[in-house]
Design an enzyme around this catalytic site. Structure first.
Site, PDB file in Angstrom:
ATOM      1  CG  ASP A   1      -2.013  -1.018   1.179  1.00 29.23           C
ATOM      2  OD1 ASP A   1      -2.442  -1.377   0.071  1.00 29.23           O
ATOM      3  OD2 ASP A   1      -2.459  -1.449   2.253  1.00 29.23           O
TER       4      ASP A   1
ATOM      5  CG  ASP B   1      -6.647  -1.411  -1.610  1.00 26.90           C
ATOM      6  OD1 ASP B   1      -6.897  -2.621  -1.751  1.00 26.90           O
ATOM      7  OD2 ASP B   1      -5.725  -0.986  -0.875  1.00 26.90           O
TER       8      ASP B   1
END
Length: 164
Positions: free
Chosen positions: A112, A130
């Site tokens: 991330d 995401d």
């Protein structure tokens, strides 16, 4: 085929950005992009969205395989629909799901890097996969409302034809 190409593009952009972050930045290193609001931050997540269900690798792998199969099946079912929003939305979710799946299958965690700060609140760090999944789900919700409106309009027209 265009919908699978879109999913593949999402997958490639996701994997490319994760590769750059993983190979060019130290873990927890931060690069401010827009002041403190948008910061690229090298982060790893062994859980799901917002860090829930940490270290449940096999659970995520099994669930993702089931979801990907369901997405492909449903995409095949709706790909020739005159309304293109739903297949586009499914393509975004598919590309994102496969992107995060590959990370989990290979390393047990997801890279991330997008950090957004709103004053003292920091939104959970996320990635392109995401984002694609969230946008896809939002578009599915929009399409559901639009389909409901189309059905009401069709019923109203049909009701008017019966009264003539």
């Amino acid at each position: 085929m265009v919908y699978y190409i879109l999913a593949f593009i999402v997958f490639l952009v996701d994997q490319g950005t994760k590769y750059l972050i993983a190979t060019q930045m130290e873990l927890r290193e931060e690069i401010p992009v827009i002041g403190n609001f948008f910061v690229i931050t090298s982060h790893r997540n062994s859980g799901a969205a917002f860090g829930i269900l940490q270290d449940q690798r096999w659970f995520f792998i099994v669930v993702t395989v089931i979801v990907v199969i369901a997405l492909i099946w449903y995409l095949q079912k709706v790909k020739n629909s005159p309304h293109k929003l739903l297949p586009v939305a499914l393509s975004l979710v598919l590309g994102g799901a496969i992107g995060n799946f590959l990370d989990r299958a290979l390393t047990g965690e997801v890279v991330d890097f997008v950090q957004l700060n709103f004053g003292s609140y920091t939104f959970p760090i996320f990635n392109i996969a995401d984002s694609a999944i969230c946008i896809g789900v939002a578009l599915i919700i929009v399409e559901t409302f639009l389909e409901g409106r189309r059905e009401k309009a069709a019923a109203k027209i049909e009701g008017n034809e019966h009264h003539e």
